[in-house]
Design a protein around this motif. Structure first.
Motif, short mmCIF file in Angstrom:
data_model
loop_
_atom_site.label_atom_id
_atom_site.label_comp_id
_atom_site.label_asym_id
_atom_site.label_seq_id
_atom_site.Cartn_x
_atom_site.Cartn_y
_atom_site.Cartn_z
N ALA A 14 0.84 -1.19 -0.08
CA ALA A 14 0.15 -0.01 0.06
C ALA A 14 0.78 1.23 0.03
N ALA A 40 -12.40 -7.29 -9.69
CA ALA A 40 -11.87 -8.13 -8.31
C ALA A 40 -12.74 -9.24 -8.25
N LYS A 43 -16.62 -9.39 -8.17
CA LYS A 43 -17.39 -8.35 -8.25
C LYS A 43 -17.36 -7.87 -9.80
N SER A 62 -13.13 6.85 -7.43
CA SER A 62 -12.04 6.14 -6.51
C SER A 62 -10.90 6.11 -6.79
N LYS A 86 -4.10 1.18 -3.08
CA LYS A 86 -4.44 0.82 -1.90
C LYS A 86 -4.76 -0.41 -2.08
N PRO A 87 -5.13 -1.24 -1.05
CA PRO A 87 -5.68 -2.83 -0.77
C PRO A 87 -6.82 -2.95 -1.85
N GLU A 88 -7.81 -1.93 -1.83
CA GLU A 88 -8.96 -2.19 -2.63
C GLU A 88 -8.44 -1.93 -4.11
N ASP A 89 -7.63 -1.55 -4.35
CA ASP A 89 -7.04 -1.58 -6.03
C ASP A 89 -6.91 -2.72 -6.48
N THR A 90 -6.89 -3.85 -5.69
CA THR A 90 -6.46 -5.20 -6.21
C THR A 90 -7.34 -5.73 -7.15
N ALA A 91 -6.88 -6.27 -8.20
CA ALA A 91 -7.82 -6.63 -9.30
C ALA A 91 -7.15 -6.98 -10.52
N THR A 125 -1.86 -6.68 -7.46
CA THR A 125 -2.10 -6.88 -5.93
C THR A 125 -1.39 -5.93 -5.03
N SER A 128 -1.49 -4.76 2.38
CA SER A 128 -1.25 -3.66 3.53
C SER A 128 -0.48 -3.79 4.39
#
Length: 128
Positions: A14, A40, A43, A62, A86-91, A125, A128
């Motif tokens: 991150a 992701a 999703k 985002s 950010k971790p939520e960008d993992t996809a 990937t 964090s």
């Protein structure tokens, strides 16, 4: 035959950065709308950023202020610079191309049904 080939994905912590590339062939991409999408696990595929044939750009809320889409017409390559990851960008990140010059599809740029050509994707990937 149109081909889109992504590269540049990987694993980062991150706060780190990555630059994705999308090499194109068989396509006059410089005058058409192109975009980056991501998906992701579990999703739906969502739009990340798009760039018109004239260079105008659009971003998902985002990623605004963190990601930058650009293109090099001489190299027939599309880029996505990703900072402050950010971790939520993992996809899985996909490059896509539209037959239209502008990324305006019924008021949105991120309707994936309006993009005719897709790459195979590159995994990003973020830990964090």
């Amino acid at each position: 035959q149109v081909q889109l080939v992504e590269s540049g994905g990987g694993s980062v912590q991150a706060g780190g950065s990555l630059r994705l590339s999308c090499a194109t062939s068989g396509y006059t991409y410089s005058s058409h709308c192109m975009g980056w999408f991501r998906q992701a696990p579990g999703k739906e595929r969502e739009g990340v950023a798009a760039i018109d044939g004239d260079g105008s750009t659009s971003y998902a809320d985002s990623v605004k202020g963190r990601f930058t889409i650009s293109k090099d017409n001489a190299k027939n390559t599309l880029y996505l610079q990703m900072n402050s990851l950010k971790p939520e960008d993992t996809a899985m990140y996909y490059c896509a191309a539209s037959s239209y010059p502008l990324c305006v599809f019924g008021g949105t740029w991120s309707d994936r049904n309006e993009y005719n050509y897709w790459g195979q994707g590159t995994q990003v990937t973020v830990s964090s």
